[in-house]
Write an enzyme that holds these catalytic residues in place. Structure first.
Site, PDB file in Angstrom:
ATOM      1  N   LEU A 128       0.839  -1.191   0.000  1.00 33.52           N
ATOM      2  CA  LEU A 128       0.000   0.000   0.000  1.00 33.52           C
ATOM      3  C   LEU A 128       0.875   1.242   0.000  1.00 33.52           C
ATOM      4  O   LEU A 128       1.977   1.232   0.562  1.00 33.52           O
ATOM      5  CB  LEU A 128      -0.910   0.026   1.237  1.00 33.52           C
ATOM      6  CG  LEU A 128      -1.878  -1.149   1.427  1.00 33.52           C
ATOM      7  CD1 LEU A 128      -2.651  -0.977   2.731  1.00 33.52           C
ATOM      8  CD2 LEU A 128      -2.829  -1.274   0.248  1.00 33.52           C
ATOM      9  N   ASP A 129       0.373   2.322  -0.625  1.00 35.92           N
ATOM     10  CA  ASP A 129       1.035   3.621  -0.505  1.00 35.92           C
ATOM     11  C   ASP A 129       1.131   3.994   0.973  1.00 35.92           C
ATOM     12  O   ASP A 129       0.347   3.520   1.802  1.00 35.92           O
ATOM     13  CB  ASP A 129       0.225   4.710  -1.226  1.00 35.92           C
ATOM     14  CG  ASP A 129       0.156   4.494  -2.727  1.00 35.92           C
ATOM     15  OD1 ASP A 129       1.003   3.756  -3.254  1.00 35.92           O
ATOM     16  OD2 ASP A 129      -0.750   5.067  -3.348  1.00 35.92           O
ATOM     17  N   ARG A 130       2.050   4.868   1.285  1.00 40.72           N
ATOM     18  CA  ARG A 130       2.241   5.291   2.671  1.00 40.72           C
ATOM     19  C   ARG A 130       0.928   5.771   3.302  1.00 40.72           C
ATOM     20  O   ARG A 130       0.620   5.443   4.460  1.00 40.72           O
ATOM     21  CB  ARG A 130       3.278   6.423   2.738  1.00 40.72           C
ATOM     22  CG  ARG A 130       3.542   6.930   4.156  1.00 40.72           C
ATOM     23  CD  ARG A 130       4.473   8.126   4.138  1.00 40.72           C
ATOM     24  NE  ARG A 130       3.860   9.242   3.424  1.00 40.72           N
ATOM     25  CZ  ARG A 130       4.481  10.397   3.166  1.00 40.72           C
ATOM     26  NH1 ARG A 130       5.736  10.560   3.538  1.00 40.72           N
ATOM     27  NH2 ARG A 130       3.865  11.361   2.505  1.00 40.72           N
ATOM     28  N   THR A 132      -2.237   5.213   2.222  1.00 37.71           N
ATOM     29  CA  THR A 132      -3.369   4.296   2.109  1.00 37.71           C
ATOM     30  C   THR A 132      -3.320   3.348   3.303  1.00 37.71           C
ATOM     31  O   THR A 132      -2.250   2.905   3.707  1.00 37.71           O
ATOM     32  CB  THR A 132      -3.297   3.490   0.797  1.00 37.71           C
ATOM     33  OG1 THR A 132      -3.293   4.397  -0.310  1.00 37.71           O
ATOM     34  CG2 THR A 132      -4.489   2.560   0.663  1.00 37.71           C
TER      35      THR A 132
END
Length: 283
Positions: A128-130, A132
Site C-alpha cells: 500500500l502507498d504510505r 493508504t
C-alpha cells in the site's frame, strides 16, 4: 522453517523441488549454494537421484535484515504457519528506506515475530502507498511468497470521493503512464499501460460518496488516478485531488487520503482454502 516431502517416485531432486514442493528456480538455486537441501538428512545438490521413500527436506533459513525489529501496536487480522495479515495505518511505510529506517510496518512485524518466538521474515505480498490504510498480506518465508505470485487475489478498496459517478456501478478503462521525470506521479496517457478499475457506489451524502473499488490491473496509484480522471477524486488526496476536493477535505478536517484496502479474497497457497480477510478500518 523446514519444508519436508516423502518421495513417491524416482527422479532428480530438482524435479521434486519444482513440481511436488512448488519451489521457484531462484529459491532452489539459493538453497543449493547454501547447502540447505537434504535427502534422508544428507546434504545434496539438485541433480541428486531421489528414490521412492526418500525424505526430502529444505531448510528455509531467512537472512537477518539490516533494519531493526521494533515492538509496537500491530493489529493482526489473520495468522497461520505460512501467512500473516495485518492492518497498516495511514502514514506508515511498508518497508524501511534510506530516509526512514524505523517505524515502518516491516520493523513492527519483525518485532511481533521476535515477541512470539517465530523465525519468520518480512515478505509483503500486497503493498500500500504510505497514506493508504488497511489490510496487508505477508508471507512468512520466501517459498510461500513465491507460491503467492501465482495466486489470483481479488482486492476491494473503500474510498470517499468528491462528487459521485453518474452510474451506480461501472468500469474505468484508461491507460496509466508515469509523468516525465523527476515527477513520481502518474497520469492518463494513450502511451500508458492498460489499466482497469471496477467501481460501485455504496453510499452518497451531499457533496461526496463512498465507493467500493476493485482494481482489475495493478498500476501504481491506479485507484487515485482513475478516480481523479473520471471526475470524482479521492478526498484527502494531496497529489491527485482537485481544488474543490481539497477544499472539502480541509472543511472535513481530513489529514490523509480516504482510501482503505478493505478486503482480500484468495485461495490459500498451502491448504487450498478459500480465504476472505477484512480490514477493521474504514473510510
Amino acid at each position: 522453517m523446514e519444508l519436508r516431502h516423502i518421495a513417491a517416485r524416482s527422479g532428480r531432486l530438482s524435479s521434486f523441488l519444482r513440481e511436488e514442493m512448488g519451489m521457484s528456480a531462484g529459491l532452489m538455486n539459493r538453497l543449493k549454494w547454501q547447502e540447505k537441501l537434504f535427502v534422508n538428512g544428507i546434504p545434496v545438490h539438485t541433480d541428486f537421484a531421489v528414490s521412492p521413500g526418500d525424505v526430502i527436506t529444505a531448510a528455509l533459513d531467512e537472512p537477518v535484515p539490516e533494519y531493526p525489529a521494533q515492538q509496537g501496536d500491530l493489529t493482526v487480522l489473520y495468522e497461520d504457519d505460512h501467512l500473516l495479515a495485518v492492518d497498516k495505518p495511514a502514514g506508515m511505510l511498508i518497508h524501511p528506506s534510506r530516509s526512514r529506517f524505523t517505524d515502518t510496518l516491516a520493523n513492527y512485524v519483525l518485532g511481533y515475530y521476535e515477541k512470539t518466538g517465530q523465525r519468520s521474515a518480512f515478505h509483503p505480498f500486497t503493498r500500500l502507498d504510505r497514506d493508504t490504510f488497511g489490510v496487508v498480506l505477508l508471507a512468512k518465508n520466501a517459498h510461500i511468497h513465491s507460491l503467492l505470485q501465482s495466486t489470483p487475489v481479488e482486492k476491494t478498496y473503500h474510498a470517499l470521493v468528491f462528487g459521485c459517478p453518474k452510474e451506480d456501478s461501472g468500469m474505468i478503462n484508461a491507460p496509466i503512464a508515469r509523468k516525465p521525470l523527476p515527477s513520481l506521479l502518474r497520469e492518463i496517457s494513450p502511451d500508458g499501460k492498460p489499466s482497469v478499475t471496477q467501481y460501485q457506489v455504496l453510499e452518497q451524502t451531499g457533496d461526496f460518496c463512498k465507493l467500493a473499488l476493485r482494481p482489475i490491473t495493478g498500476r501504481t496509484h491506479q485507484l487515485r488516478v482513475h478516480c481523479a480522471y473520471w471526475g470524482f477524486p479521492i478526498l484527502g488526496d494531496p497529489q491527485y485531488g482537485s481544488a474543490e476536493s481539497k477544499e472539502l477535505s480541509a472543511q472535513l478536517g481530513l489529514s490523509t487520503q480516504m482510501l482503505c484496502a478493505k478486503q482480500l479474497r484468495f485461495t490459500h497457497p498451502i491448504t487450498g482454502a478459500k480465504m476472505e480477510i477484512d480490514s477493521l478500518m474504514n473510510v
